[in-house]
Design a protein around this motif. Structure first.
Motif, short mmCIF file in Angstrom:
data_model
loop_
_atom_site.label_atom_id
_atom_site.label_comp_id
_atom_site.label_asym_id
_atom_site.label_seq_id
_atom_site.Cartn_x
_atom_site.Cartn_y
_atom_site.Cartn_z
N VAL A 39 48.01 18.86 16.28
CA VAL A 39 46.83 18.91 17.13
C VAL A 39 46.12 20.23 16.90
N PHE A 40 44.80 20.17 16.74
CA PHE A 40 43.96 21.35 16.53
C PHE A 40 43.09 21.57 17.76
N LEU A 41 43.17 22.77 18.34
CA LEU A 41 42.37 23.13 19.52
C LEU A 41 41.50 24.34 19.19
N HIS A 42 40.21 24.12 19.20
CA HIS A 42 39.25 25.18 18.87
C HIS A 42 39.12 26.19 20.01
N GLY A 43 38.56 27.33 19.69
CA GLY A 43 38.25 28.33 20.69
C GLY A 43 36.88 28.06 21.29
N SER A 44 36.24 29.11 21.72
CA SER A 44 34.93 28.97 22.34
C SER A 44 33.83 29.05 21.28
N LEU A 45 32.71 28.53 21.61
CA LEU A 45 31.47 28.57 20.83
C LEU A 45 31.35 27.46 19.80
N CYS A 46 32.43 27.01 19.16
CA CYS A 46 32.27 26.03 18.08
C CYS A 46 33.42 25.02 18.08
N ALA A 47 33.10 23.76 18.33
CA ALA A 47 34.11 22.70 18.37
C ALA A 47 34.69 22.39 17.00
#
Length: 197
Positions: free
Chosen positions: A22-30
């Motif tokens: 599973v990949f979970l992005h940070g803030s600003l860019c999905a």
């Protein structure tokens, strides 16, 4: 793919076969981790767009890490995935870490990339993220990029200094892409990455 929850619509990609990651992005860019996910063959790759990012919708005024972790667990339940490897960047790393703590049955392993640091109780909240999101929603991407980086890393951010955005407002998109590519990341005098989140 989409998962409808009472307080959010969560969009996610589910491609490949093998052990789930599973990949979970940070803030600003999905799409921050999308290039990494594309290169990781031989695994089932599940990239979740957190509520309020990409195609996902947040129908609340914002939720904390525990609620975001619960939404990720709901995606796994929807897919029938009992356990996965988790790769999280920045706030996504915080969510993965919380999920591993609250639901260890779901976490086979963790890869935490630049976890966002928690704020101390007596530390004032940063206005950088809400300001950057507001600028991005108006289409002012250069200003949003500058606000985010200087808010997280300060006015002496190596990317901002190298592109001159601390002096003229913000980098051009081509400069931002060039300075943030993995092979071209600036280092601070301490040797750490120029990007804090």
């Amino acid at each position: 793919m989409r998962l409808e929850l009472p307080d959010a619509t969560i969009v996610y990609d589910d491609v490949g076969e093998g052990e789930p990651v599973v990949f979970l992005h940070g803030s600003l860019c999905a799409e921050w981790l999308t290039p990494l996910a594309r290169e990781l063959t031989g695994f089932r790759r599940i990239a979740i767009h957190r509520a309020g990012y990409g195609g996902s919708e947040d129908r609340t005024s914002g939720v904390g890490v525990p609620e975001q972790a619960a939404r990720c667990a709901a995606v796994l339940a929807e897919l029938g995935v009992p356990r996965a490897h988790w790769v999280g960047h920045s706030a996504g790393a915080d969510i993965a870490l919380h999920l591993a703590h609250s639901r260890p049955d779901l976490a086979a392993s963790l890869v935490l990339l630049e976890p966002a640091l928690p704020r101390a109780d007596d530390e004032p909240a940063s206005t950088a993220m809400p300001a950057a999101i507001a600028e991005a929603r108006t289409g002012a991407w250069e200003a949003a990029f500058h606000t985010f980086l200087t808010g997280c890393a300060g006015r002496t951010c190596a990317v901002c200094s190298r592109t001159g955005s601390a002096k003229r407002g913000s980098p051009k998109p081509s400069e931002a892409a060039a300075t943030s590519s993995p092979g071209n990341r600036s280092r601070s005098p301490t040797g750490s990455s120029a990007h804090s989140r």
